[in-house]
Design an enzyme around this catalytic site. Sequence first.
Site, PDB file in Angstrom:
ATOM      1  CG  ASP A 305      27.579  35.409  28.440  1.00  0.00           C
ATOM      2  OD1 ASP A 305      26.761  35.610  29.359  1.00  0.00           O
ATOM      3  OD2 ASP A 305      27.263  34.854  27.370  1.00  0.00           O
ATOM      4  NE  ARG A 307      24.167  35.046  28.102  1.00  0.00           N
ATOM      5  CZ  ARG A 307      24.004  34.880  26.794  1.00  0.00           C
ATOM      6  NH1 ARG A 307      22.774  34.799  26.288  1.00  0.00           N
ATOM      7  NH2 ARG A 307      25.057  34.778  25.993  1.00  0.00           N
TER       8      ARG A 307
END
Length: 373
Positions: A305, A307
């Site tokens: 991930d 983000r």
Amino acid sequence: MFDPFASLGLSVTEQLERARTELRMGLPCLLLDQAQSGVMVALETVSPQRFNALRDMLGEPELVLTAHRVRAISTEAVAAGVQGQVLRVRPPEQADLDWFRSLADPDLDDLNTPIGPLHIIRDAVPSLHSVAIDLVKSAELLPAAAVFPVLQEGDLQRVKAVLSALDVQEMGATLAAGAAMLPVSAAFLPLESHENSKLHVFRDPEGGQEHYAIEIGAPDRNKPVLSRLHSACFTGDVLGSLKCDCGPQLRAALEQMGAEGAGVLLYLNQEGRGIGLANKMRVYALQSKGLDTVEANHRLGYEDDERDFRTAAWMLRELGFDAVRLLTNNPAKVESFQNSGINIVERLPLRVGKNLHNQHYLSVKALKSGHQL
């Protein structure tokens, strides 16, 4: 003496945004470090003509990949227990751009074609190589770069005259810090979930992404607000894709806020867990060959991930909130909010959208990413 033109110079964040744009265009960037300087190109976008011109001028480049990518394509790297997040590979003599791209781009069917042997440089990775990977990632390009070392002072001055020059230490600190968001505009926007709603637009003041906050009703700033941190998903939110649960989660969160009469949904433009729509489609293509979502991300060279949830915390504080009841299944969002000074009074599950097409994807999110499904 006062220089009236000094104010026209670019800030570090403005230089960073320009570098992202130039890399997406296939242009090189000069990275300046005290120990070593180099010209980097993003392998996804650089043209053969520009790549060859740089090699003729500066000599052989090094290939820079993430360790995830190297381990995915090289069994010898796995066997050797290669460590670190970023790795340098010395190419064969006079290797052309196709050779570099064959190691960088999974579209070239490397699942079926053995790659190697690779000459992995075991010396410590210089800061400029790590920043090169961070830059191409932040430009939503494949995390693979070629770095041409600039060894001669005369070459450095000539390159400085034509390319954007970035200080490695400043770039590294800025990339790690993230961007503080500022409000741009807001307006009444009646929604199906609640007619009394308002859309707030936030923007990185120095050229980055815009993000949005949807305020439902009139939430009390003195109480924890029902909140959802939602990352943009064009395929799920707009097209109704069955490969994920994003669209149903978005609509369920808005409906719950509408039913309670108040809430804030933070909509971040971080498509594909922060890798962009093009790379998300690459992940989907790899999934069609049998990889799960985490394996596909690693094969591209990305983390599970990518983000940055800190952006949402900045937006919440700007709206006047410091405590939330958070609609999420993702413990990473809870941790990020807490680390950013937002008090999580309650975590509320959001278990919707499971179907035959995404049940394996959801099970992988639970098993490998800790989602509480």
